[in-house]
Enzyme design. Structure first.
Site, short mmCIF file in Angstrom:
data_model
loop_
_atom_site.label_atom_id
_atom_site.label_comp_id
_atom_site.label_asym_id
_atom_site.label_seq_id
_atom_site.Cartn_x
_atom_site.Cartn_y
_atom_site.Cartn_z
N LYS A 1 19.95 -22.68 -33.42
CA LYS A 1 18.53 -22.95 -33.66
C LYS A 1 18.36 -24.05 -34.72
O LYS A 1 19.33 -24.68 -35.11
CB LYS A 1 17.81 -21.66 -34.03
CG LYS A 1 18.03 -20.50 -33.04
CD LYS A 1 17.24 -20.65 -31.74
CE LYS A 1 17.71 -19.74 -30.63
NZ LYS A 1 17.33 -18.34 -30.73
C1 LIG Z 1 17.28 -17.00 -30.03
C2 LIG Z 1 16.01 -16.40 -29.54
C3 LIG Z 1 15.63 -15.09 -29.84
C4 LIG Z 1 16.53 -14.12 -30.54
O1 LIG Z 1 17.01 -14.60 -31.72
P1 LIG Z 1 18.14 -13.81 -32.52
O2 LIG Z 1 17.98 -14.31 -33.91
O3 LIG Z 1 19.44 -14.24 -31.89
O4 LIG Z 1 17.89 -12.37 -32.38
C5 LIG Z 1 14.39 -14.65 -29.42
N1 LIG Z 1 13.57 -15.44 -28.73
C6 LIG Z 1 13.91 -16.71 -28.38
C7 LIG Z 1 12.95 -17.55 -27.63
C8 LIG Z 1 15.15 -17.21 -28.76
O5 LIG Z 1 15.51 -18.44 -28.40
#
Ligand SMILES: *Cc1c(COP(=O)(O)O)cnc(C)c1O
Length: 383
Positions: free
Chosen positions: A188
């Site tokens: 991210k």
């Molecule tokens: C990555 C992601 C999540 C979950 O994130 P984590 O921190 O891995 O639990 C939820 N929603 C979206 C759209 C994502 O891309």
């Protein structure tokens, strides 16, 4: 392999984590509240609750808003499964709203139509979770208006949108929603290894989420049922979890926040370069609304569905780590078993059949990017 996304860790990031390792508290120290303060001030939201993942943030946001058995949560089918699973954790039902084929986000038109039908059958959602896909903000003004008309709550899934803006307003400011959640997974925008955060302007929701993150326990006398029988006293007032972020993670997160602007700038520079290099190629490039500022988590292109698999496999064969975002959630076996079927959300399905996410991360070199475009062009010519 050129990955589709990758974290960027500086010496300062490492030093920040090392300082925590040498301190008295690896968890429940001062780094988590410091990170929360820094994040909420940056975005202009009143309260931040840092947790161990965005998935946990979604779960406790749903619980804080009172989601439970008999309720329904709606989200986009074009998302990671966590955006929908949070409802099932709470014993609630899930449904989806199809995407706009241009923005790839939840369509406000489809939402309005579905709400109208749901009102007539008495099955209105309690919570709607718009997902800022690829970092491109949803039409939150339109969704907010519908929330006022139909009385649902809004949790923005801003896992892709740390550093994004809607008009001049930072994603997470809470102008259009009750809670906004973020993910700090390494692919991210900024990372804490694993980690997430919920922002809200409502003190009651912030307090509830803070309890749920840590076993449902409080040490605040005004929230207790009984008078404290001593300075050691605490009360469990809800059934919570251990969803805490560690101080190691928070220190990394705070250090990464200092680099956020540079990260987003690099993503914009590289995306603009892809835009220019792909002019004339038989692909659809991702949409960006001129009035908004995307965080550009992804650069998803669309190619003819008949050629998608070949093109994808060719690029992987050239050591280019393309990816696909997303397999529509309703088509996952777990969701099919709940009654969802192929054809339920045709725009999300059509997009999925054509989607390829090209590598995009701040340290992607122009030479690597040129290779991606060169090989993509070759694949499209021969496929
Ligand atoms: C990555 C992601 C999540 C979950 O994130 P984590 O921190 O891995 O639990 C939820 N929603 C979206 C759209 C994502 O891309």
């Amino acid at each position: 392999m050129i990955p589709y996304g990758r974290q960027s860790i500086s010496e300062a990031d490492i030093a920040a984590v090392e300082a925590v390792l040498r301190s008295d508290f690896l968890t429940q120290g001062s780094a988590v509240p410091a990170f929360e303060r820094r994040f909420s001030e940056m975005v202009g939201a009143a309260h931040a609750v840092a947790v161990n993942s965005a998935t946990s943030a979604l779960h406790i946001a749903c619980l804080a808003l009172g989601l439970g058995q008999g309720d329904t949560l709606w989200t986009s089918p074009n998302t990671f499964v966590a955006s929908a699973n949070c409802a099932l954790y709470c014993g609630a039902d899930v449904d989806f709203v199809d995407i706009d084929p241009g923005t790839l986000n939840m369509s406000p038109v489809a939402l309005a139509e579905k709400l109208k039908r749901a009102e007539s059958t008495g099955r209105l959602p309690k919570i709607v979770v718009p997902v800022h896909f690829a970092g491109e903000p949803c039409d939150m003004a339109a969704i907010h208006l519908l929330a006022q008309k139909y009385g649902f709550r809004i949790i923005e899934d801003a896992s892709h949108a740390v550093g994004g803006r809607i008009g001049n307003e930072a994603v997470g400011s809470g102008r259009y929603s009750d809670v906004t959640i973020f993910s700090f997974h390494p692919v991210k925008i900024i990372t804490t290894a694993e980690g997430g955060l919920a922002l809200t302007n409502r003190q009651d929701l912030a307090e509830r989420m803070a309890h749920l993150r840590s076993h449902g326990i409080t040490r605040a006398p005004d929230l207790m049922c009984e008078a404290p029988d001593g300075p050691w006293y605490y009360e469990q007032i809800a059934l919570g979890f251990n969803y805490r972020m560690t101080d190691l993670q928070a220190a990394l997160g705070a250090s990464q926040l200092g680099r956020l602007e540079a990260f987003i700038e690099a993503r914009h520079r590289l995306a603009a370069r892809y835009d220019a290099l792909l002019v004339g190629a038989p692909v659809a490039r991702p949409y960006r609304a001129p009035a908004n500022h995307s965080a550009l988590h992804l650069y998803p292109i669309r190619v003819a569905s008949a050629r998608r698999k070949e093109v994808f496999e060719y690029l992987r064969g050239q050591e280019i780590g393309v990816n696909v975002h997303y397999i529509p959630v309703h088509l996952q076996p777990y969701y099919r078993a709940l009654g969802f079927r192929q054809g339920d959300f045709p725009e999300a399905e059509r997009y999925y059949a054509e989607a390829i996410s090209l590598p995009l991360f701040p340290a992607l070199s122009e030479a690597d990017q040129d290779k991606v475009v060169r090989e993509l062009t070759a694949a499209l010519e021969t496929a």
